[in-house]
Design a protein around this motif. Structure first.
Motif, PDB file in Angstrom:
ATOM      1  N   TRP A  93       0.639  -1.255   0.145  1.00 28.84           N
ATOM      2  CA  TRP A  93      -0.105  -0.042  -0.134  1.00 28.84           C
ATOM      3  C   TRP A  93       0.781   1.298  -0.027  1.00 28.84           C
ATOM      4  CZ3 TRP A  93      -4.674   1.018  -1.538  1.00 28.84           C
ATOM      5  CH2 TRP A  93      -5.198   2.141  -1.062  1.00 28.84           C
ATOM      6  N   ALA A  94       2.005   1.399   0.781  1.00 30.47           N
ATOM      7  CA  ALA A  94       2.779   2.453   0.699  1.00 30.47           C
ATOM      8  C   ALA A  94       3.486   2.763  -0.596  1.00 30.47           C
ATOM      9  CB  ALA A  94       3.997   2.138   1.852  1.00 30.47           C
ATOM     10  N   TYR A  95       3.950   1.411  -1.195  1.00 29.88           N
ATOM     11  CA  TYR A  95       4.350   1.804  -2.551  1.00 29.88           C
ATOM     12  C   TYR A  95       3.387   2.362  -3.550  1.00 29.88           C
ATOM     13  CZ  TYR A  95       7.072   0.556  -6.856  1.00 29.88           C
ATOM     14  OH  TYR A  95       7.752   0.644  -7.956  1.00 29.88           O
ATOM     15  N   PHE A  96       2.001   1.967  -3.529  1.00 30.08           N
ATOM     16  CA  PHE A  96       1.169   2.508  -4.341  1.00 30.08           C
ATOM     17  C   PHE A  96       0.599   3.911  -4.028  1.00 30.08           C
ATOM     18  CE2 PHE A  96      -3.340   3.512  -5.661  1.00 30.08           C
ATOM     19  CZ  PHE A  96      -3.171   3.291  -6.907  1.00 30.08           C
ATOM     20  N   SER A  97       0.750   4.128  -2.603  1.00 26.90           N
ATOM     21  CA  SER A  97       0.400   5.463  -2.515  1.00 26.90           C
ATOM     22  C   SER A  97       1.608   6.632  -3.110  1.00 26.90           C
ATOM     23  CB  SER A  97       0.179   5.568  -0.958  1.00 26.90           C
ATOM     24  OG  SER A  97      -0.771   4.752  -0.393  1.00 26.90           O
ATOM     25  N   GLU A  98       2.876   6.158  -2.920  1.00 29.60           N
ATOM     26  CA  GLU A  98       3.844   7.077  -3.268  1.00 29.60           C
ATOM     27  C   GLU A  98       3.990   7.182  -4.926  1.00 29.60           C
ATOM     28  OE1 GLU A  98       8.795   7.291  -2.896  1.00 29.60           O
ATOM     29  OE2 GLU A  98       7.301   5.765  -1.683  1.00 29.60           O
ATOM     30  N   ARG A  99       3.709   5.949  -5.570  1.00 29.80           N
ATOM     31  CA  ARG A  99       3.998   6.040  -6.811  1.00 29.80           C
ATOM     32  C   ARG A  99       2.761   5.888  -7.789  1.00 29.80           C
ATOM     33  NH1 ARG A  99       7.684   3.327  -4.008  1.00 29.80           N
ATOM     34  NH2 ARG A  99      10.041   3.678  -4.470  1.00 29.80           N
ATOM     35  N   HIS A 100       1.564   5.568  -7.600  1.00 32.68           N
ATOM     36  CA  HIS A 100       0.197   5.499  -7.910  1.00 32.68           C
ATOM     37  C   HIS A 100       0.316   4.168  -9.022  1.00 32.68           C
ATOM     38  CE1 HIS A 100      -0.869   9.485  -6.202  1.00 32.68           C
ATOM     39  NE2 HIS A 100       0.031   9.965  -7.027  1.00 32.68           N
ATOM     40  N   ARG A 101       1.055   3.251  -8.713  1.00 35.31           N
ATOM     41  CA  ARG A 101       0.898   2.075  -9.440  1.00 35.31           C
ATOM     42  C   ARG A 101       1.335   0.994  -8.303  1.00 35.31           C
ATOM     43  NH1 ARG A 101       6.240   0.075 -10.873  1.00 35.31           N
ATOM     44  NH2 ARG A 101       7.913   1.432 -10.763  1.00 35.31           N
ATOM     45  N   TRP A 102       0.719  -0.387  -8.700  1.00 32.49           N
ATOM     46  CA  TRP A 102       1.327  -1.572  -7.933  1.00 32.49           C
ATOM     47  C   TRP A 102       2.589  -1.750  -7.929  1.00 32.49           C
ATOM     48  CZ3 TRP A 102      -2.216  -1.769  -4.157  1.00 32.49           C
ATOM     49  CH2 TRP A 102      -3.483  -1.653  -4.346  1.00 32.49           C
ATOM     50  N   PRO A 103       3.033  -2.362  -6.838  1.00 29.87           N
ATOM     51  CA  PRO A 103       4.756  -3.075  -7.083  1.00 29.87           C
ATOM     52  C   PRO A 103       4.754  -4.153  -7.688  1.00 29.87           C
ATOM     53  CG  PRO A 103       3.621  -3.173  -4.884  1.00 29.87           C
ATOM     54  CD  PRO A 103       2.649  -2.566  -5.492  1.00 29.87           C
ATOM     55  N   THR A 104       5.882  -4.490  -8.419  1.00 29.54           N
ATOM     56  CA  THR A 104       6.343  -5.696  -8.882  1.00 29.54           C
ATOM     57  C   THR A 104       6.671  -6.693  -7.617  1.00 29.54           C
ATOM     58  OG1 THR A 104       8.338  -5.284  -8.991  1.00 29.54           O
ATOM     59  CG2 THR A 104       7.026  -4.691 -10.859  1.00 29.54           C
ATOM     60  N   PHE A 105       6.824  -7.939  -8.007  1.00 25.98           N
ATOM     61  CA  PHE A 105       7.337  -8.988  -6.958  1.00 25.98           C
ATOM     62  C   PHE A 105       8.890  -8.629  -6.713  1.00 25.98           C
ATOM     63  CE2 PHE A 105      10.063 -12.649  -6.685  1.00 25.98           C
ATOM     64  CZ  PHE A 105       9.442 -13.137  -5.366  1.00 25.98           C
ATOM     65  N   ASP A 106       9.334  -8.082  -7.624  1.00 21.46           N
ATOM     66  CA  ASP A 106      10.940  -7.690  -7.235  1.00 21.46           C
ATOM     67  C   ASP A 106      10.873  -6.518  -6.148  1.00 21.46           C
ATOM     68  OD1 ASP A 106      12.262  -9.477  -8.539  1.00 21.46           O
ATOM     69  OD2 ASP A 106      12.630  -8.349 -10.231  1.00 21.46           O
TER      70      ASP A 106
END
Length: 386
Positions: A27-40
């Motif tokens: 969620w933190a990744y999405f909130s910062e970048r407006h996209r879902w993170p990858t597995f990596d």
């Protein structure tokens, strides 16, 4: 002491502290970048905290984390997206406004669906930012474009919607839906939404989604332990093996289709892929009420000169032929591949055909990159002048 947000009673929750950390990282990744993170992205994040993804993820289940097979014997490719379900988001701190907007989207869609009058026969209902009304009891200051975009990103992968598209650069989005949205017409609480969601899915599917991720022996693994029978003789001229082709799907197709494909919802994956193509074309042309094959004809029509969108690579005498062919291909994909999966009777795609149709959608999306690159180059040209 760390205080964690947990979902309301009756909704799935992580079984351990590390599971909360994984959900919060996504969620933190999405909130910062407006996209879902990858597995990596997430694997590295956990490793930096001294955590192992394979161990941590077993505190979660497919009802919380999307984009991962229930059997983690083989982890996804590094660039594979991981995202949260509504239940996953409900177990994260700071998601209250996005969940409130999501529920508003669900109610709005349920209200729009019965009165929907498609411009093109057979096209499914869809909603966009302008369709949302203010939410009583919620401070309007909390309902920023970022919050609404996050709510749409959750909705795009929820089963009550039929997919959609999100554009992180402009925080633009659309969500499609059909008659399956009706049971959610009066939901105002996230636990009520989840209860209805599981009722619609059925007990077998709901139970399967609540089983923790685990390493499980598969039929393929068992079969490898048994010596295969001798291969039959191959007559001269026959191919001994069927040809297998592996390709990376366009990121915008993988974004909407991967999680659905992984859980076996092949029909939904194909439908979402072609809806994503449709939405991207819609954002590239002047405002219009056209949708489906009518939209494709409008965007790619070269009869009166240059089409609104360039999806061709040919030059010279071949250009006109390719233009007409690509227009037919885009229009045909809406009629033959998207529409039957949006309006029923329900198409039951097998895995092989679904893969082939996803490749077609990926090809169309890459051709739209031609127009995107063309516009970026034009926008950058003045700045490069001395």
């Amino acid at each position: 002491m760390i205080v964690r947000t947990i979902a309301p009673e009756g909704m799935p929750r992580p079984t351990g502290e590390e599971g909360h950390i994984l959900l919060a990282a996504i969620w933190a990744y999405f909130s910062e970048r407006h996209r879902w993170p990858t597995f990596d992205d997430i694997d590295r994040k956990l490793f930096a905290q001294g955590l192992d993804f394979e161990e941590v993820v077993q505190q979660l289940c497919p009802a919380l984390l999307l984009g991962l097979s229930p059997d983690i014997s083989q982890l996804p490719q590094g660039m594979h997206d991981l995202s949260l379900s509504v239940a996953g988001a409900a177990n994260c701190t700071g998601t209250g406004p996005a969940l409130a907007v999501f529920l508003n989207m669900v109610r709005t869609a349920a209200g729009m669906e019965p009165a929907w009058l498609p411009a093109d026969r057979g096209d499914s209902p869809w909603m966009q930012p302008g369709d949302l009304a203010p939410i009583p009891g919620i401070d309007p200051a909390l309902l920023s474009e970022e919050v609404t975009f996050a709510a749409a990103a959750l909705g795009q992968r929820e089963t009550c919607f039929g997919g959609g598209s999100i554009n992180r650069e402009g925080l633009d989005w659309s969500l499609s839906f059909d008659r399956t949205i009706r049971p959610f017409a009066d939901v105002h609480r996230v636990d009520d939404y989840w209860r209805i969601r599981e009722q619609v899915q059925g007990p077998q599917r709901a139970e399967a989604d609540r089983r923790p991720f685990a390493k499980r022996p598969t039929l393929h693994t068992v079969a490898m332990l048994v010596a295969p029978p001798p291969a039959p003789a191959v007559p001269a001229g026959d191919s001994p093996e069927p040809m297998s082709v592996t390709c990376n799907l366009h990121p915008l197709i993988a974004e909407v289709a991967a999680e659905r494909y992984v859980r076996g919802a092949y029909n939904d994956a194909v439908r979402s892929a072609f809806q994503a193509v449709e939405h991207r074309v819609h954002t590239m042309v002047p405002p219009t009420t056209l949708v489906g094959h009518g939209l494709m004809g409008y965007a790619l029509n070269a009869n009166s000169g240059e089409p609104l969108i360039t999806v061709t690579r040919s030059t010279g005498n071949s250009l006109d032929s390719e233009r007409r062919g690509m227009q037919d291909l885009f229009k045909g994909s809406m009629q033959a591949l998207r529409n039957p999966r949006s309006h029923g009777p329900d198409e039951r795609d097998d895995r092989d055909e679904a893969e082939e149709m996803l490749v077609i959608a990926s090809f169309l999306m890459r051709r739209l990159d031609i127009e995107d690159d063309k516009r970026k180059a034009a926008a950058a040209a003045p700045a490069s002048q001395p």
